[in-house]
Design a protein around this motif. Structure first.
Motif, PDB file in Angstrom:
ATOM      1  N   ALA A  20      46.323 -13.625 -18.261  1.00 42.51           N
ATOM      2  CA  ALA A  20      44.977 -13.207 -17.902  1.00 42.51           C
ATOM      3  C   ALA A  20      44.815 -13.239 -16.389  1.00 42.51           C
ATOM      4  N   ASP A  21      43.925 -12.400 -15.860  1.00 47.62           N
ATOM      5  CA  ASP A  21      43.741 -12.314 -14.406  1.00 47.62           C
ATOM      6  C   ASP A  21      43.161 -13.593 -13.844  1.00 47.62           C
ATOM      7  N   ALA A  22      42.381 -14.318 -14.602  1.00 47.02           N
ATOM      8  CA  ALA A  22      41.786 -15.573 -14.133  1.00 47.02           C
ATOM      9  C   ALA A  22      42.364 -16.720 -14.947  1.00 47.02           C
ATOM     10  N   PRO A  23      43.390 -17.416 -14.431  1.00 49.54           N
ATOM     11  CA  PRO A  23      44.005 -18.514 -15.174  1.00 49.54           C
ATOM     12  C   PRO A  23      43.056 -19.691 -15.316  1.00 49.54           C
ATOM     13  N   SER A  24      43.386 -20.542 -16.254  1.00 47.66           N
ATOM     14  CA  SER A  24      42.572 -21.730 -16.462  1.00 47.66           C
ATOM     15  C   SER A  24      42.790 -22.720 -15.333  1.00 47.66           C
ATOM     16  N   THR A  25      41.927 -23.728 -15.299  1.00 47.92           N
ATOM     17  CA  THR A  25      42.061 -24.760 -14.276  1.00 47.92           C
ATOM     18  C   THR A  25      43.436 -25.404 -14.341  1.00 47.92           C
ATOM     19  N   GLN A  26      43.935 -25.683 -15.543  1.00 47.23           N
ATOM     20  CA  GLN A  26      45.233 -26.339 -15.663  1.00 47.23           C
ATOM     21  C   GLN A  26      46.350 -25.448 -15.144  1.00 47.23           C
ATOM     22  N   GLU A  27      46.203 -24.131 -15.237  1.00 50.69           N
ATOM     23  CA  GLU A  27      47.262 -23.220 -14.822  1.00 50.69           C
ATOM     24  C   GLU A  27      47.374 -23.108 -13.318  1.00 50.69           C
ATOM     25  N   TRP A  28      46.263 -23.312 -12.589  1.00 49.08           N
ATOM     26  CA  TRP A  28      46.364 -23.005 -11.156  1.00 49.08           C
ATOM     27  C   TRP A  28      46.242 -24.189 -10.234  1.00 49.08           C
ATOM     28  N   ALA A  29      45.561 -25.236 -10.562  1.00 51.50           N
ATOM     29  CA  ALA A  29      45.400 -26.335  -9.615  1.00 51.50           C
ATOM     30  C   ALA A  29      44.686 -27.486 -10.280  1.00 51.50           C
ATOM     31  N   SER A  30      44.747 -28.621  -9.634  1.00 55.96           N
ATOM     32  CA  SER A  30      43.979 -29.777 -10.099  1.00 55.96           C
ATOM     33  C   SER A  30      42.526 -29.616  -9.691  1.00 55.96           C
ATOM     34  N   GLY A  31      41.636 -30.410 -10.285  1.00 52.54           N
ATOM     35  CA  GLY A  31      40.239 -30.357  -9.907  1.00 52.54           C
ATOM     36  C   GLY A  31      40.031 -30.686  -8.444  1.00 52.54           C
ATOM     37  N   GLN A  32      40.851 -31.619  -7.935  1.00 57.99           N
ATOM     38  CA  GLN A  32      40.737 -31.981  -6.513  1.00 57.99           C
ATOM     39  C   GLN A  32      41.047 -30.784  -5.638  1.00 57.99           C
ATOM     40  N   GLU A  33      42.075 -30.010  -6.005  1.00 61.37           N
ATOM     41  CA  GLU A  33      42.423 -28.840  -5.203  1.00 61.37           C
ATOM     42  C   GLU A  33      41.322 -27.785  -5.271  1.00 61.37           C
ATOM     43  N   GLN A  34      40.662 -27.652  -6.443  1.00 57.73           N
ATOM     44  CA  GLN A  34      39.554 -26.700  -6.530  1.00 57.73           C
ATOM     45  C   GLN A  34      38.445 -27.081  -5.551  1.00 57.73           C
ATOM     46  N   GLU A  35      38.087 -28.357  -5.538  1.00 56.46           N
ATOM     47  CA  GLU A  35      37.031 -28.793  -4.638  1.00 56.46           C
ATOM     48  C   GLU A  35      37.442 -28.609  -3.184  1.00 56.46           C
ATOM     49  N   GLU A  36      38.707 -28.937  -2.894  1.00 58.24           N
ATOM     50  CA  GLU A  36      39.186 -28.815  -1.517  1.00 58.24           C
ATOM     51  C   GLU A  36      39.158 -27.364  -1.063  1.00 58.24           C
ATOM     52  N   TYR A 180      55.489  -8.751 -10.807  1.00 64.98           N
ATOM     53  CA  TYR A 180      55.263 -10.114 -11.288  1.00 64.98           C
ATOM     54  C   TYR A 180      53.795 -10.453 -11.138  1.00 64.98           C
ATOM     55  N   LEU A 181      53.258 -11.172 -12.113  1.00 69.76           N
ATOM     56  CA  LEU A 181      51.917 -11.707 -12.017  1.00 69.76           C
ATOM     57  C   LEU A 181      52.035 -13.196 -11.729  1.00 69.76           C
ATOM     58  N   CYS A 182      51.462 -13.627 -10.612  1.00 73.46           N
ATOM     59  CA  CYS A 182      51.638 -15.004 -10.138  1.00 73.46           C
ATOM     60  C   CYS A 182      50.289 -15.708 -10.061  1.00 73.46           C
ATOM     61  N   PRO A 183      49.952 -16.542 -11.022  1.00 71.12           N
ATOM     62  CA  PRO A 183      48.711 -17.323 -10.928  1.00 71.12           C
ATOM     63  C   PRO A 183      48.740 -18.249  -9.718  1.00 71.12           C
ATOM     64  N   TYR A 184      47.560 -18.556  -9.227  1.00 75.84           N
ATOM     65  CA  TYR A 184      47.391 -19.426  -8.062  1.00 75.84           C
ATOM     66  C   TYR A 184      47.774 -20.855  -8.417  1.00 75.84           C
ATOM     67  N   VAL A 185      48.425 -21.544  -7.476  1.00 76.82           N
ATOM     68  CA  VAL A 185      48.854 -22.924  -7.688  1.00 76.82           C
ATOM     69  C   VAL A 185      48.146 -23.889  -6.755  1.00 76.82           C
ATOM     70  N   SER A 186      48.114 -23.578  -5.449  1.00 79.69           N
ATOM     71  CA  SER A 186      47.636 -24.565  -4.479  1.00 79.69           C
ATOM     72  C   SER A 186      47.326 -23.882  -3.158  1.00 79.69           C
ATOM     73  N   PRO A 187      46.419 -24.454  -2.361  1.00 76.97           N
ATOM     74  CA  PRO A 187      46.212 -23.921  -1.016  1.00 76.97           C
ATOM     75  C   PRO A 187      47.363 -24.257  -0.068  1.00 76.97           C
ATOM     76  N   TYR A 188      48.274 -25.169  -0.481  1.00 78.83           N
ATOM     77  CA  TYR A 188      49.431 -25.520   0.346  1.00 78.83           C
ATOM     78  C   TYR A 188      50.591 -24.574   0.041  1.00 78.83           C
ATOM     79  N   PHE A 189      51.372 -24.275   1.072  1.00 79.68           N
ATOM     80  CA  PHE A 189      52.508 -23.372   0.902  1.00 79.68           C
ATOM     81  C   PHE A 189      53.690 -24.079   0.254  1.00 79.68           C
ATOM     82  N   ARG A 190      53.837 -25.363   0.542  1.00 80.28           N
ATOM     83  CA  ARG A 190      54.882 -26.144  -0.086  1.00 80.28           C
ATOM     84  C   ARG A 190      54.352 -27.557  -0.296  1.00 80.28           C
ATOM     85  N   ALA A 191      54.911 -28.267  -1.264  1.00 83.49           N
ATOM     86  CA  ALA A 191      54.497 -29.643  -1.552  1.00 83.49           C
ATOM     87  C   ALA A 191      55.727 -30.478  -1.834  1.00 83.49           C
ATOM     88  N   LEU A 192      55.703 -31.715  -1.373  1.00 82.99           N
ATOM     89  CA  LEU A 192      56.802 -32.623  -1.655  1.00 82.99           C
ATOM     90  C   LEU A 192      56.287 -34.038  -1.808  1.00 82.99           C
TER      91      LEU A 192
END
Length: 735
Positions: A20-36, A180-192
């Motif tokens: 779907a064009d609008a993924p669920s919260t679990q598919e794209w980011a944590s709640g903290q990332e949404q608020e951020e 490719y359809l790529c749902p959103y993950v994070s405002p950060y480009f990389r995470a470690l």
């Protein structure tokens, strides 16, 4: 085309993930990332290129859009794409690089493997009220059949979930390839994941208010932690639990001990590529003053996983000390991301352009404050801090955000991207040289047997009768001297030190008639790329010294001959000395590390079976230096610290023949002889024989007090012997 092989840019429409064009919260980011993301959503980006189109003022005023930059990821079988879109700002102060990049992975059953990466460096960005389209020709790690990349991201208002990105690949003639359809993950480009441990009594750095001391007018005051500094670069450091506290030793930590500490105390350590890094807050670095930090994991096939900072040199609660701590932490972690020092970027593979003043003009976490050369104003530490905006340079940001996967992720490509050929022109003589300095390079011997450790001596002297001031970091391990090696095959390689120690403490020396030169001795036979003298023949060496004022001083060419083995014994000894573990032991001056056990066994075999052979001197040196000092090992599962006490009997047994042979001209070079003699004296002092310790040091002075050595060298040796006697008396004399 198979879903697990071939070219991911030329696949069929089957690769378009039916999400779907609008993924669920679990598919794209944590709640903290949404608020951020909602709190930090930027206003309309300012674009200047004529190829870019802005939405109308009415549309922009009506809707405040959330940024589209960040990380996206496709799902499903076959190829998976992790996409990074970098076209608008996701947080205050974050630079926009106007690029997209991505990494492809293949999936097969329950396994996932890296396939390749791409980056679009020159992108056309088109904005409308409904979408953002980014298009450009990509650079790939493979020969892509459809190299043109187009990314389309629907725009969403602040407060709405972010949209997925559609990625389409095209041939240069415009034929459509894979999508490719790529749902959103994070405002950060990389995470470690960042795990940090410390020794008892050493308090890890927390944060620094950049407004506490003067800073550039355009740099906003803010409270910066280490994760905060990387967040401004678009990199998320996820802190792994609380810092563990382990036992310490007053003698400090050496490279072998640090690597062993990582293997036993880094809870998520594995010898595989992974976005995980360990930072150890230790007391001090053993054996060399001025080392504030080190990226010590540069010796095996899975490098850049661990680094350390040394509290005793950077401690302090005042603003200047806190500022320096922040820089040291960020700097050492930068090496773990495969960032070189500012003045060394042209030595990477592929080479990166140097900034102003040969890189010394970079306003970067990766520069040394005392080396800073302002393009138009004052130089040095004070000038650096008055100009530094607490950021990486644009080229460094490109690497961190958009560098090819294996070039950035910890445990993949070696530091500096491995054994790269270098352009010999990098070491051409300057067309003009008014530096007032001269660099000399000579071999410790006129020729070396095959398998014998190759040691060179460097000499920096002034040619100006008025004298010159510069830094005293002459050893190539300090990263301010580089040595190029032209091998008999014609290949030119760069000697890359096994350890990356950051000696960023100011060490200014004055070269004049009283002290016309400084010297250093370096074993360059083994480094991060393995053995450099692997075949008999003639080698050509040339050194380059980066002076404090940015001058590049180049030595004359040194020709070094490695002789062919003549007898079966020669070949056997060469084999015993040329192993990978033996090379590491010679660099580290010995080690108790279990990972180097076979190397220690080979050196012991040289000593026992070939005691009278010249190679035995080098084996005894490594064994003796290691025995003379303690060796620290962290027990598994944080059970504590094990300290092997100095073995003075073994140290005396091994170092005595090294000193005697060297004084007769049949052993190590004079600078190494000086070191071995002082360590032998310390071994005698440890066991209570201060008289014999003094005798050993007196013999050293007499050895150098001849017409063969310059008077200033003799005086320096005498002063060093006197200071060593005083130190031994203070440490081991009567209470």
């Amino acid at each position: 085309m198979s879903s697990q092989s071939g070219d991911p840019t030329t696949g069929s429409a089957d690769f378009f993930s039916p999400l779907a064009d609008a993924p669920s919260t679990q598919e794209w980011a944590s709640g903290q990332e949404q608020e951020e993301a909602a709190e930090q959503a930027a206003t309309e980006p300012t674009m200047t290129s004529g190829a870019e189109q802005q939405p109308t003022e009415e549309a922009a005023a009506a809707v405040r859009f959330r940024p589209v930059s960040g990380r996206y990821r496709s799902s499903g079988g076959g190829f998976q794409l992790e996409l990074r879109v970098d076209v608008d700002s996701t947080r205050s102060g974050s630079k926009v690089l106007r690029r997209v990049s991505g990494d492809f992975f293949t999936t097969s059953g329950g396994t996932t493997a890296y396939f390749g990466s791409f980056t679009v460096h020159s992108a056309t960005v088109t904005w409308s009220a409904t979408k953002v389209v980014v298009k450009g020709l990509g650079s790939y790690t493979w020969q892509a059949g459809a190299p043109v990349v187009q990314v389309t991201v629907p725009r969403r208002a602040v407060g709405q979930p972010p949209a997925a990105a559609t990625v389409q690949f095209f041939t240069v003639s415009g034929q459509a390839g894979a999508s490719y359809l790529c749902p959103y993950v994070s405002p950060y480009f990389r995470a470690l994941t960042w795990e940090q441990d410390s020794v008892t009594g050493k308090i890890p750095f927390l944060s620094y208010n950049t407004g506490s001391l003067p800073q550039p007018p355009g740099s906003p005051a803010r409270v910066l932690s280490v994760p905060g500094a990387y967040a401004e670069a678009g990199i998320q450091l996820l802190v792994s639990g609380a810092a563990n506290v382990v036992a310490d030793s007053p003698m400090g930590w050496n490279d072998s001990e640090l690597h062993g500490a990582m293997q036993t105390n880094f809870s998520q350590w594995q010898n595989i590529p992974q976005w995980k890094v360990w930072l150890f807050v230790a007391s001090a670095y053993e054996g060399l003053a001025g080392v504030r930090g080190i990226m010590f994991d540069a010796a095996d096939s899975f490098q850049r996983q661990g680094c350390a900072v040394f509290y005793d040199l950077i401690k302090g609660a005042d603003a200047a000390s806190q500022r320096a701590q922040l820089r040291t932490y960020v700097h050492e972690l930068g090496h773990s991301f495969n960032l070189l020092h500012s003045w060394q970027k042209n030595l990477a593979r592929p080479p990166a352009p140097l900034g102003p003043k040969g890189g010394f003009g970079d306003l970067s976490w990766m520069n040394y404050p005392q080396n800073y050369q302002s393009p138009s104003g004052p130089t040095g530490t004070a000038a650096y801090w008055s100009d530094f905006p607490f950021q990486f340079t644009d080229n460094e940001l490109i690497h961190l955000r958009h560098g090819f996967y294996r070039n950035v992720i910890m445990g993949a490509n070696a530091f500096g991207i491995g054994a790269a050929d270098i352009e010999p022109e990098l070491f051409d003589e300057p067309l003009a040289d008014e530096s007032g300095l001269r660099l000399g390079l000579r071999g410790a011997k006129s020729g070396f047997a095959f398998g014998e450790p190759v040691v060179v001596e460097l000499k920096l002297e002034t040619t100006d009768l008025r004298g010159r001031s510069t830094h005293g970091h002459l050893h190539p391990d300090d990263e301010l001297v580089n040595i190029a090696i032209r091998q008999p095959s014609g290949r030119t390689v760069l000697y890359r030190p096994l350890r990356l120690r950051c000696v960023d403490q100011d060490e200014t020396v004055r070269l004049d008639t009283d002290r016309p030169a400084i010297y250093a001795s370096a074993y360059i036979g083994y480094g991060r790329d393995g053995h450099y003298f692997q075949q008999p023949g003639t080698y050509q060496l040339r050194a380059s010294y980066q002076a404090s004022d940015g001058s590049r001083i180049v030595s004359p060419v040194l020709r070094v001959t490695v002789r062919h083995p003549v007898t079966a014994t020669d070949s056997e000894l060469a084999e015993l000395m040329m192993g990978e573990e033996q090379g590491k032991l010679l660099v580290l001056r010995g080690s108790d590390s279990p990972s180097l056990r076979s190397g220690n066994e080979a050196l012991q075999e040289v000593i026992e079976r070939h005691a009278n052979h010249p190679f035995a001197v080098y084996a005894r040196l490594a064994k003796g230096l290691n025995a003379e000092h303690e060796f620290k090992s962290l027990k598994p599962n944080r059970a504590g610290l094990t300290v092997r006490a100095p073995d003075t009997k073994s140290a005396i047994e091994q170092l005595t023949p090294v000193v005697k042979a060297s004084q007769q001209g049949k052993g190590v070079d004079n600078l190494t002889l000086n070191l071995a003699t002082r360590r032998l004296a310390r071994a005698y002092a440890r066991q209570g024989d201060l008289e014999e310790a003094g005798t050993v040091l007196d013999h050293m002075v007499r050895h150098f007090d001849t017409s063969a050595f310059n008077p200033h060298v003799v005086e320096a040796v005498r002063a060093q012997a006197d200071s060593t006697k005083a130190k031994l008396m203070a440490d081991f004399g009567p209470a």
